[in-house]
Design a protein around this motif. Sequence first.
Motif, PDB file in Angstrom:
ATOM      1  N   PRO A  73       0.626  -1.157   0.048  1.00 21.74           N
ATOM      2  CA  PRO A  73      -0.032   0.164  -0.141  1.00 21.74           C
ATOM      3  C   PRO A  73       0.852   1.433   0.003  1.00 21.74           C
ATOM      4  CG  PRO A  73      -0.058  -1.023   2.194  1.00 21.74           C
ATOM      5  CD  PRO A  73       0.576  -2.006   1.265  1.00 21.74           C
ATOM      6  N   CYS A  74       1.984   1.108   0.608  1.00 19.51           N
ATOM      7  CA  CYS A  74       2.877   2.332   0.452  1.00 19.51           C
ATOM      8  C   CYS A  74       4.013   2.302  -0.473  1.00 19.51           C
ATOM      9  CB  CYS A  74       3.357   2.672   1.976  1.00 19.51           C
ATOM     10  SG  CYS A  74       2.224   2.686   3.254  1.00 19.51           S
ATOM     11  N   GLY A  75       4.222   1.282  -1.355  1.00 18.75           N
ATOM     12  CA  GLY A  75       5.210   1.344  -2.313  1.00 18.75           C
ATOM     13  C   GLY A  75       4.842   2.150  -3.572  1.00 18.75           C
ATOM     14  N   TRP A  76       6.125   3.068  -3.814  1.00 23.00           N
ATOM     15  CA  TRP A  76       5.917   3.742  -5.013  1.00 23.00           C
ATOM     16  C   TRP A  76       7.412   4.254  -5.632  1.00 23.00           C
ATOM     17  CZ3 TRP A  76       1.682   6.504  -6.918  1.00 23.00           C
ATOM     18  CH2 TRP A  76       0.550   6.509  -6.250  1.00 23.00           C
ATOM     19  N   TYR A  77       7.115   4.295  -6.991  1.00 22.79           N
ATOM     20  CA  TYR A  77       8.441   4.636  -7.721  1.00 22.79           C
ATOM     21  C   TYR A  77       8.129   6.176  -8.087  1.00 22.79           C
ATOM     22  CZ  TYR A  77       9.507  -0.263  -8.259  1.00 22.79           C
ATOM     23  OH  TYR A  77       9.889  -1.657  -7.862  1.00 22.79           O
ATOM     24  N   LEU A  78       9.029   6.814  -8.153  1.00 24.06           N
ATOM     25  CA  LEU A  78       9.430   8.330  -8.482  1.00 24.06           C
ATOM     26  C   LEU A  78      10.376   8.618  -9.473  1.00 24.06           C
ATOM     27  CD1 LEU A  78       8.592  11.418  -8.245  1.00 24.06           C
ATOM     28  CD2 LEU A  78      10.140  11.364  -6.221  1.00 24.06           C
ATOM     29  N   LEU A  79      10.166   8.929 -10.786  1.00 26.36           N
ATOM     30  CA  LEU A  79      10.760   9.242 -11.950  1.00 26.36           C
ATOM     31  C   LEU A  79      11.190  10.876 -11.832  1.00 26.36           C
ATOM     32  CD1 LEU A  79      12.462   8.231 -14.348  1.00 26.36           C
ATOM     33  CD2 LEU A  79      10.250   8.997 -15.596  1.00 26.36           C
ATOM     34  N   VAL A  80      12.517  11.157 -11.720  1.00 29.16           N
ATOM     35  CA  VAL A  80      13.128  12.251 -11.772  1.00 29.16           C
ATOM     36  C   VAL A  80      13.566  12.787 -12.981  1.00 29.16           C
ATOM     37  CG1 VAL A  80      14.456  14.138 -10.380  1.00 29.16           C
ATOM     38  CG2 VAL A  80      13.711  11.983  -9.201  1.00 29.16           C
ATOM     39  N   PRO A  81      12.666  13.358 -13.949  1.00 27.68           N
ATOM     40  CA  PRO A  81      13.337  13.613 -15.167  1.00 27.68           C
ATOM     41  C   PRO A  81      14.325  14.640 -15.318  1.00 27.68           C
ATOM     42  CG  PRO A  81      10.825  13.754 -15.163  1.00 27.68           C
ATOM     43  CD  PRO A  81      11.393  13.769 -13.837  1.00 27.68           C
ATOM     44  N   GLY A  82      14.486  15.443 -14.586  1.00 25.42           N
ATOM     45  CA  GLY A  82      15.701  16.465 -14.667  1.00 25.42           C
ATOM     46  C   GLY A  82      16.793  16.012 -14.109  1.00 25.42           C
ATOM     47  N   GLU A  83      16.842  15.338 -13.156  1.00 27.50           N
ATOM     48  CA  GLU A  83      18.001  14.466 -12.668  1.00 27.50           C
ATOM     49  C   GLU A  83      18.254  13.083 -13.495  1.00 27.50           C
ATOM     50  OE1 GLU A  83      17.932  14.305  -8.726  1.00 27.50           O
ATOM     51  OE2 GLU A  83      17.606  16.378  -8.352  1.00 27.50           O
ATOM     52  N   ARG A  84      17.333  12.683 -14.196  1.00 24.90           N
ATOM     53  CA  ARG A  84      17.452  11.301 -14.962  1.00 24.90           C
ATOM     54  C   ARG A  84      17.700  10.163 -13.957  1.00 24.90           C
ATOM     55  NH1 ARG A  84      20.150  12.727 -20.595  1.00 24.90           N
ATOM     56  NH2 ARG A  84      18.897  14.387 -21.285  1.00 24.90           N
ATOM     57  N   ARG A  85      16.838  10.261 -12.809  1.00 24.57           N
ATOM     58  CA  ARG A  85      16.825   9.051 -11.900  1.00 24.57           C
ATOM     59  C   ARG A  85      15.751   8.518 -11.617  1.00 24.57           C
ATOM     60  NH1 ARG A  85      18.621  10.265  -6.806  1.00 24.57           N
ATOM     61  NH2 ARG A  85      17.518  12.592  -6.617  1.00 24.57           N
ATOM     62  N   LEU A  86      15.660   7.425 -11.015  1.00 29.50           N
ATOM     63  CA  LEU A  86      14.513   6.685 -10.361  1.00 29.50           C
ATOM     64  C   LEU A  86      14.529   6.570  -9.010  1.00 29.50           C
ATOM     65  CD1 LEU A  86      11.910   5.286 -11.474  1.00 29.50           C
ATOM     66  CD2 LEU A  86      13.011   3.377 -11.705  1.00 29.50           C
ATOM     67  N   LEU A  87      13.551   6.726  -8.193  1.00 30.35           N
ATOM     68  CA  LEU A  87      13.373   6.430  -6.853  1.00 30.35           C
ATOM     69  C   LEU A  87      12.519   5.572  -6.575  1.00 30.35           C
ATOM     70  CD1 LEU A  87      14.039  10.209  -5.592  1.00 30.35           C
ATOM     71  CD2 LEU A  87      15.901   8.743  -6.183  1.00 30.35           C
ATOM     72  N   ARG A  88      12.743   4.817  -5.111  1.00 38.58           N
ATOM     73  CA  ARG A  88      11.471   3.945  -4.660  1.00 38.58           C
ATOM     74  C   ARG A  88      11.427   4.120  -3.290  1.00 38.58           C
ATOM     75  NH1 ARG A  88      13.521  -1.882  -6.095  1.00 38.58           N
ATOM     76  NH2 ARG A  88      14.653  -1.336  -4.392  1.00 38.58           N
ATOM     77  N   ARG A  89      10.088   3.939  -2.852  1.00 37.28           N
ATOM     78  CA  ARG A  89       9.739   4.045  -1.411  1.00 37.28           C
ATOM     79  C   ARG A  89       9.060   2.700  -1.322  1.00 37.28           C
ATOM     80  NH1 ARG A  89       4.980   6.551   1.262  1.00 37.28           N
ATOM     81  NH2 ARG A  89       5.739   7.281   3.264  1.00 37.28           N
ATOM     82  N   ASP A  90       9.418   2.033  -0.227  1.00 35.85           N
ATOM     83  CA  ASP A  90       9.205   0.646   0.021  1.00 35.85           C
ATOM     84  C   ASP A  90       8.140   0.683   0.968  1.00 35.85           C
ATOM     85  OD1 ASP A  90      10.401  -0.456  -1.895  1.00 35.85           O
ATOM     86  OD2 ASP A  90      12.184  -0.738  -0.936  1.00 35.85           O
ATOM     87  N   GLY A  91       8.280   1.473   2.141  1.00 37.45           N
ATOM     88  CA  GLY A  91       7.222   1.120   3.453  1.00 37.45           C
ATOM     89  C   GLY A  91       6.667   2.559   3.637  1.00 37.45           C
ATOM     90  N   CYS A  92       5.774   2.410   4.567  1.00 42.01           N
ATOM     91  CA  CYS A  92       4.801   3.740   5.042  1.00 42.01           C
ATOM     92  C   CYS A  92       5.922   4.558   5.866  1.00 42.01           C
ATOM     93  CB  CYS A  92       3.474   3.426   5.568  1.00 42.01           C
ATOM     94  SG  CYS A  92       2.391   2.453   4.906  1.00 42.01           S
ATOM     95  N   GLY A  93       5.978   5.800   5.891  1.00 38.85           N
ATOM     96  CA  GLY A  93       6.655   6.531   6.458  1.00 38.85           C
ATOM     97  C   GLY A  93       8.051   6.676   6.236  1.00 38.85           C
ATOM     98  N   GLY A  94       8.404   5.839   5.191  1.00 44.43           N
ATOM     99  CA  GLY A  94       9.899   5.809   4.704  1.00 44.43           C
ATOM    100  C   GLY A  94      10.213   6.838   3.773  1.00 44.43           C
ATOM    101  N   ALA A  95      11.445   7.045   3.423  1.00 43.85           N
ATOM    102  CA  ALA A  95      11.832   8.101   2.332  1.00 43.85           C
ATOM    103  C   ALA A  95      12.199   7.356   0.893  1.00 43.85           C
ATOM    104  CB  ALA A  95      13.018   8.937   2.846  1.00 43.85           C
ATOM    105  N   PHE A  96      12.247   8.388  -0.126  1.00 47.87           N
ATOM    106  CA  PHE A  96      12.783   7.690  -1.400  1.00 47.87           C
ATOM    107  C   PHE A  96      14.046   7.599  -1.358  1.00 47.87           C
ATOM    108  CE2 PHE A  96       8.309   9.256  -2.078  1.00 47.87           C
ATOM    109  CZ  PHE A  96       7.773   8.354  -3.152  1.00 47.87           C
ATOM    110  N   LYS A 253      -1.595   5.490   6.537  1.00 52.25           N
ATOM    111  CA  LYS A 253      -2.118   5.147   8.044  1.00 52.25           C
ATOM    112  C   LYS A 253      -1.034   5.312   8.789  1.00 52.25           C
ATOM    113  CE  LYS A 253      -5.611   1.654   7.144  1.00 52.25           C
ATOM    114  NZ  LYS A 253      -6.479   0.355   7.113  1.00 52.25           N
ATOM    115  N   GLY A 254      -0.879   6.374   9.779  1.00 53.34           N
ATOM    116  CA  GLY A 254       0.072   6.653  10.801  1.00 53.34           C
ATOM    117  C   GLY A 254      -0.360   5.838  12.123  1.00 53.34           C
ATOM    118  N   PRO A 255       0.580   6.098  13.081  1.00 56.91           N
ATOM    119  CA  PRO A 255       0.396   5.377  14.291  1.00 56.91           C
ATOM    120  C   PRO A 255      -0.737   5.941  15.163  1.00 56.91           C
ATOM    121  CG  PRO A 255       2.290   7.059  14.387  1.00 56.91           C
ATOM    122  CD  PRO A 255       2.058   6.682  12.904  1.00 56.91           C
ATOM    123  N   GLU A 256      -1.142   7.203  15.084  1.00 52.43           N
ATOM    124  CA  GLU A 256      -2.300   7.557  15.639  1.00 52.43           C
ATOM    125  C   GLU A 256      -3.519   7.927  14.676  1.00 52.43           C
ATOM    126  OE1 GLU A 256      -1.150  11.289  17.318  1.00 52.43           O
ATOM    127  OE2 GLU A 256       0.427  10.389  18.818  1.00 52.43           O
TER     128      GLU A 256
END
Length: 654
Positions: A73-96, A253-256
């Motif tokens: 539910p919290c996994g996302w891929y982020l394409l940064v065209p200007g920097e030509r990079r691909l980022l990934r976020r695996d868990g809720c509350g995490g960073a790319f 969904k957060g802890p609260e």
Amino acid sequence: MTCTPHPATFRLLDAYVGWDEPAGGEPGVDGIVGFDDPAGLRLAHQGADPEGPIRDQLLPWFPDPRLAPGCGPCGWYLLVPGERRLLRRDGCGGAFTPVWPPDRDPGPLREPVSVAARGHRLAMVESDRVLVWRREGEQLAGVIRAERPRWAALGPGDDILVACQGGTDLRRYDSTGGFRGVLRTGAPGEVIGLRTGPERTVWLLTDDGGRLGIHRGGHGRPFRPATVDELAAALPPSALTSADEDGFCLGEKGPEGPETRCFTWQGLPRDPAPPATDTYLTSGSYLTTLIDSGISRCRWHRVRVDAEVPAGTAAAVEIVVSEDGRYEESDWQASAAGATDFLVDQPPGRFLRLRLRLSGDGGSTPVVRRIRLDFPRVTSADLLPPAFREDPAADDFTERFLSLFDATLDQLDRVIERYPSLLDPAGVPDQALPWLAGLLGLSFEAGWDARTRRALLAAAPELYRRRGTPWALREAVRIVFGVTPVVDELATDRRWAWLGAAQRGDGPAQGLGAVRLFGRSASRFRVGGTAMGSAPLRAFGTPDSDPFTAHAHRFRLLLPAGSADEAALRRLVERQAPAHTVGSVRTGGAGFVVGSRSTVGVDTAFVPLPAPVLGGAHPVRLNRDGVLRPGPRGLRRGVGVGVVSAVGIQTQVS
């Protein structure tokens, strides 16, 4: 129930009856839409498509091309065209974080356009090709060459769909880049969103001159326009809630409890942006045509507005009454601010005209579902003696004063009129079903769904009328468990006191009442009539009562294996069986059941046990199934299909 001298009537304005829009070229609608929508009238959207969906509404299903939902539910891929990079976020509350670590970085991307993901597969669209990855980017599966690709979607199996710039036709490939054909959609405009769903369904979001459209179809199925409700029912929405030039936000969904996390397009956290305020127009109006009461000098009574008015919005109603359809601008009567129910304070007249004004803050809109016009004016003042109505001013006050109480009584009348609907199992809410069952003396199991409970309530009159019969027992089991059982009444298994002609089939059977001709003389001990060495001694009862005590008032319920919860089935049988009977439940086992889990064909034989042979290479051990010689009735034939037995769903060979 309320006593009135004359029956009153009313006129509805809604999507079912009609809103009486002005005919011809007469201006009457400005900035309001929804005249054919049962949801009601509302302010129009800004842009070229005032009644269609807006891009922000479709973000959970068709995200920005730089975003793609991944695993979880919290996994996302982020394409940064200007920097030509691909980022990934695996868990809720995490960073790319980067998809590829520095030691396995494939190098900068070549003009990336969009990204798509499905499970552990990944596709990146560049200006002239599509890169397909497996294992979340660890293994490059293939390269698809295409002319100006813009969107990609990963289908089930190894199917990949690619939409190119300037059209709506889709090209099908496999992961290695092999071309599989063209999927022509026939949708107008240009594809700005592409998704695949269950059963190989393909969903398109198109832009046709600023008008957004949703289309659904698939391989072998024509594409057709679809609604947002159909899209929401077929595909679960993602956590994406908003996207703008500065970044995007995810609802998680957060802890609260639920919380919103926002990021920039470089994958860095940022504060939530204020909600957009340019979704709807800020004002709109609608003017009806002349509404004819059909009564000369009609005294219009009341206006009721069924509306939903969020904070920051307003809905105002104005009316004017005339006898010939002519009026001045100063004749309009405006409702008080926020009033949705008011009396008509106008001179008598045959025609009424209504004007509706909606206003909002741009981020939300009021919704008017229905307007009701009551006429002619009928109040309890008509029942007063004439002395109370001699003064016109006092008469007007008396009518308006008593109308307050009449309105309350009218609401009570409507509640009483709708009381029978509370006893309709098909119309009450799910929460009211146990209450309705209590009125009928029914009790529900915790695992029964609302559909089963409604079916039981609907069938309750007939079940009560025929309670205690095999039909009622079968019907109750069918409603609850969805399978029709076989009710086996054990009293019919033993033919006590019947002559043998019925078994030979050469004539009608003859019953002898309670006279015992044959039966358990071989299994029950009788002095002078039973061999002492072949029958067990039992010290209870009398053999003459066996026809009544062994099988009478007993039945057995037979169902296929796995068709019902046996414990819940036993409880249902106990409640539905007659009080003087004893019932048992038997479900099919894992044995050989002809017609249920086996096939009887030309190569299937039912034969008796082989005759045992003593001695030899494989000597036979005598046991309970060993037969040394034929019995007094001759050689056993076993089961002969089509000869003396019927093989069906109730025949069991064990």
